[in-house]
Scaffold this motif. Structure first.
Motif, PDB file in Angstrom:
ATOM      1  N   GLU A 281       6.579   5.991  -0.301  1.00  0.00           N
ATOM      2  CA  GLU A 281       5.988   4.865  -1.013  1.00  0.00           C
ATOM      3  C   GLU A 281       4.785   4.308  -0.247  1.00  0.00           C
ATOM      4  O   GLU A 281       3.749   3.998  -0.838  1.00  0.00           O
ATOM      5  CB  GLU A 281       7.034   3.769  -1.200  1.00  0.00           C
ATOM      6  CG  GLU A 281       6.525   2.579  -1.979  1.00  0.00           C
ATOM      7  CD  GLU A 281       7.569   1.495  -2.079  1.00  0.00           C
ATOM      8  OE1 GLU A 281       7.837   1.077  -3.215  1.00  0.00           O
ATOM      9  OE2 GLU A 281       8.102   1.070  -1.037  1.00  0.00           O
ATOM     10  N   GLY A 282       4.898   4.210   1.064  1.00  0.00           N
ATOM     11  CA  GLY A 282       3.782   3.735   1.874  1.00  0.00           C
ATOM     12  C   GLY A 282       2.579   4.650   1.773  1.00  0.00           C
ATOM     13  O   GLY A 282       1.439   4.189   1.692  1.00  0.00           O
TER      14      GLY A 282
ATOM     15  N   GLY B 275       0.950  -0.507   2.896  1.00  0.00           N
ATOM     16  CA  GLY B 275       1.219   0.927   2.883  1.00  0.00           C
ATOM     17  C   GLY B 275       1.198   1.536   4.265  1.00  0.00           C
ATOM     18  O   GLY B 275       2.032   2.381   4.601  1.00  0.00           O
TER      19      GLY B 275
ATOM     20  N   PHE C 236       0.982   4.038  -1.638  1.00  0.00           N
ATOM     21  CA  PHE C 236       0.235   2.782  -1.620  1.00  0.00           C
ATOM     22  C   PHE C 236      -1.087   2.950  -0.890  1.00  0.00           C
ATOM     23  O   PHE C 236      -2.128   2.460  -1.343  1.00  0.00           O
ATOM     24  CB  PHE C 236       1.045   1.676  -0.943  1.00  0.00           C
ATOM     25  CG  PHE C 236       2.138   1.097  -1.793  1.00  0.00           C
ATOM     26  CD1 PHE C 236       2.301   1.427  -3.120  1.00  0.00           C
ATOM     27  CD2 PHE C 236       3.019   0.188  -1.239  1.00  0.00           C
ATOM     28  CE1 PHE C 236       3.308   0.881  -3.887  1.00  0.00           C
ATOM     29  CE2 PHE C 236       4.036  -0.373  -1.999  1.00  0.00           C
ATOM     30  CZ  PHE C 236       4.172  -0.031  -3.326  1.00  0.00           C
ATOM     31  N   LEU C 237      -1.057   3.626   0.236  1.00  0.00           N
ATOM     32  CA  LEU C 237      -2.262   3.825   1.033  1.00  0.00           C
ATOM     33  C   LEU C 237      -3.287   4.677   0.279  1.00  0.00           C
ATOM     34  O   LEU C 237      -4.477   4.360   0.262  1.00  0.00           O
ATOM     35  CB  LEU C 237      -1.905   4.469   2.366  1.00  0.00           C
ATOM     36  CG  LEU C 237      -2.949   4.439   3.455  1.00  0.00           C
ATOM     37  CD1 LEU C 237      -3.386   3.016   3.765  1.00  0.00           C
ATOM     38  CD2 LEU C 237      -2.417   5.103   4.708  1.00  0.00           C
TER      39      LEU C 237
END
Length: 78
Positions: A48-49, A10, A52-53
Motif C-alpha cells: 500500500e505504501g 507512503g 501511495f508513493l
C-alpha cells in the motif's frame, strides 16, 4: 499539498510498516497495545505504501480522458 502528504505517508508506510501499524493500532483501539497484527499485514502495508508513493509521484495520468498537459481546448487551426 495532497500529493506531498500522500508521498510522505507512503514513504513511511513503505520503510517502517511495523512501527506505523503499532502506532495506528494504539491510536485506534483502547487496548491497542495488547493487539497483534497477522504476519501478512506488514506486507500489505508495504505494498500500500508503494502504491501511495507511485500515485503521488506520477499522479493519475489521463484521469480526465486526456494526456497530461492537455487543456481540452481545440487547436487554433480547427
Amino acid at each position: 499539498m495532497l500529493r506531498a502528504l500522500l508521498a510522505a505517508f507512503g514513504l513511511v508506510e513503505l520503510l517502517v510498516p511495523d512501527k506505523l501499524i503499532a502506532v495506528l493500532t494504539r491510536l485506534a483501539y483502547e487496548d491497542g497495545g495488547e493487539m497483534t497484527a497477522k504476519p501478512w499485514v506488514v506486507t500489505a502495508a508495504r505494498v500500500e505504501g508503494a502504491v501511495f508513493l507511485l500515485v503521488a509521484l506520477f499522479g493519475l495520468r489521463g484521469r480526465c480522458g486526456g494526456e497530461a498537459g492537455e487543456t481540452g481546448e481545440p487547436d487554433e487551426d480547427e
